[in-house]
Design an enzyme around this catalytic site. Structure first.
Site, short mmCIF file in Angstrom:
data_model
loop_
_atom_site.label_atom_id
_atom_site.label_comp_id
_atom_site.label_asym_id
_atom_site.label_seq_id
_atom_site.Cartn_x
_atom_site.Cartn_y
_atom_site.Cartn_z
N ARG A 149 -8.64 9.58 26.49
CA ARG A 149 -8.91 8.63 25.43
C ARG A 149 -10.32 8.92 24.92
O ARG A 149 -11.15 9.46 25.64
CB ARG A 149 -8.83 7.19 25.93
CG ARG A 149 -7.49 6.80 26.56
CD ARG A 149 -7.54 5.38 27.09
NE ARG A 149 -6.27 4.94 27.66
CZ ARG A 149 -5.95 4.99 28.94
NH1 ARG A 149 -6.83 5.49 29.82
NH2 ARG A 149 -4.78 4.58 29.37
N LYS A 173 -9.25 2.71 31.61
CA LYS A 173 -9.18 1.28 31.35
C LYS A 173 -9.34 0.50 32.65
O LYS A 173 -8.83 0.90 33.69
CB LYS A 173 -7.85 0.92 30.69
CG LYS A 173 -7.72 1.41 29.25
CD LYS A 173 -6.43 0.94 28.63
CE LYS A 173 -6.33 1.35 27.16
NZ LYS A 173 -5.07 0.90 26.55
N HIS A 245 -6.93 10.27 19.37
CA HIS A 245 -5.76 9.96 20.19
C HIS A 245 -4.61 10.94 19.94
O HIS A 245 -3.73 11.09 20.78
CB HIS A 245 -5.30 8.53 19.90
CG HIS A 245 -4.94 7.76 21.14
ND1 HIS A 245 -5.85 7.46 22.12
CD2 HIS A 245 -3.76 7.25 21.56
CE1 HIS A 245 -5.25 6.79 23.09
NE2 HIS A 245 -3.98 6.65 22.78
N ARG A 248 -4.42 13.43 22.62
CA ARG A 248 -3.85 12.87 23.85
C ARG A 248 -2.32 12.88 23.76
O ARG A 248 -1.63 13.24 24.71
CB ARG A 248 -4.38 11.45 24.05
CG ARG A 248 -3.85 10.69 25.28
CD ARG A 248 -4.65 9.39 25.40
NE ARG A 248 -4.03 8.42 26.28
CZ ARG A 248 -4.23 8.36 27.59
NH1 ARG A 248 -5.00 9.25 28.19
NH2 ARG A 248 -3.65 7.42 28.31
N HIS A 271 -1.74 5.97 32.91
CA HIS A 271 -0.87 4.86 32.54
C HIS A 271 -0.50 4.07 33.79
O HIS A 271 -0.10 4.65 34.80
CB HIS A 271 0.42 5.36 31.88
CG HIS A 271 0.23 5.88 30.50
ND1 HIS A 271 1.10 6.75 29.89
CD2 HIS A 271 -0.76 5.65 29.59
CE1 HIS A 271 0.67 7.02 28.67
NE2 HIS A 271 -0.45 6.37 28.47
N TYR A 280 6.62 9.62 25.27
CA TYR A 280 6.42 11.04 24.99
C TYR A 280 7.67 11.87 25.23
O TYR A 280 7.64 13.09 25.08
CB TYR A 280 5.27 11.58 25.84
CG TYR A 280 3.96 10.92 25.51
CD1 TYR A 280 3.30 11.21 24.34
CD2 TYR A 280 3.40 9.97 26.37
CE1 TYR A 280 2.11 10.59 24.01
CE2 TYR A 280 2.21 9.35 26.04
CZ TYR A 280 1.57 9.66 24.86
OH TYR A 280 0.40 9.04 24.54
#
Length: 299
Positions: A149, A173, A245, A248, A271, A280
């Site tokens: 990110r 995150k 992004h 990514r 994730h 994806y």
């Protein structure tokens, strides 16, 4: 307006116990305010203890009739669930009317993806004779080579770069750290940038460990990376609308198209849920057919 019952208490809860930003708090308060407005339009008193699930269902229908898109409806429902959760926590209501309230089914927009040729064209279009050019090459190599990110990129530290072992430690995150492999190409351009460009900068105190710096010797900003990528796309005439992004997305898609395990990709992307990574798997039919042919026992 924000004049509904328990407005101040809910605001303090969001600020002190949830630790939300001012913008997030205002968004939650506005979500509940919409429900209060609905009651005003219906000419009914807004009494939280008397609200039932059927009232909330009617409210959502009302939002839809006003033309509110499903994404926005989902945002409001999320705010209401937080509000009624707060009321339950404080013992202000006995039953949560939003417990069974479901968000509208959202269409899942597939992310834009660059092919390998387009990524190569972007990198080739960078003027490496300029200091910022070599930095740009290193940035794109890391974004695409590691699937980071943009915030993870600009906070990447020299102390978390383990070149000899071929990995970096990324803070994602929720301040969760993860180990991400880094390839030779990305390492090469990072090394050139660090040794030939960054080493000659006057670095401001507190920024010594950040890999990517601006011309003032401080941590690179998100907007600088966005601006660089947009300008580069315009320069080479790329028709797709791209952002940091995009690299990514391309990283994950190309790995899965190449046969990478979905859970391995999930781990590298950071994730928390495999369902997030599954977006994806929007692969071409020939690839999917090939997977079935190779692995299904009855084919």
């Amino acid at each position: 307006m924000n004049n509904y019952p328990y407005h101040i208490s809910f605001k303090n809860f969001l600020k002190l116990e949830r630790g939300l930003s001012a913008n997030s708090i205002e968004a939650y308060l506005n979500d509940v305010e919409k429900l209060a407005q609905y009651y005003e339009v219906q000419q009914k008193p807004f009494v939280v203890k008397e609200i039932e699930d059927k009232d909330l269902y009617s409210f959502v229908i009302w939002l839809s009739e006003l033309g509110m898109l499903p994404n926005s409806q989902a945002r409001v429902i999320s705010g209401l669930k937080s509000f009624f959760g707060f009321l339950m926590l404080e013992g202000l209501i006995d039953i949560d009317p939003s417990a069974q309230l479901e968000t509208p089914r959202l269409s899942r927009k597939l992310p834009d993806v660059l092919n390998v040729a387009e990524i190569n064209d972007l990198i080739a279009g960078i003027d490496a004779s300029k200091p910022e050019g070599m930095r740009s090459k290193a940035i794109i190599e890391v974004l695409y080579g590691c699937g980071l990110r943009v915030t993870e990129l600009i906070t990447l530290r020299i102390s978390n770069l383990h070149a000899s072992q071929g990995y970096i430690i990324v803070t994602g995150k929720g301040n969760k750290e993860r180990i991400v492999p880094i390839g030779e190409s990305a390492l090469k351009f990072i090394d050139i940038y660090l040794s030939q460009i960054r080493a000659h900068q006057d670095i401001k105190k507190g920024n010594e460990d950040f890999i990517f710096l601006n011309r003032l010797g401080t941590q690179l900003s998100r907007i600088s990376v966005f601006t660089m990528i947009k300008a580069l796309a315009n320069q080479i005439g790329l028709k797709k609308s791209i952002s940091p992004h995009t690299f990514r997305h391309s990283f994950a898609t190309h790995l899965i198209e190449g046969g990478a395990d979905l859970r391995a990709v999930q781990e590298m992307l950071g994730h928390s849920s495999i369902t997030t990574t599954e977006v994806y798997t929007h692969l071409d039919r020939d690839y999917l057919k090939g997977v079935i042919t190779e692995f299904h026992p009855r084919i």
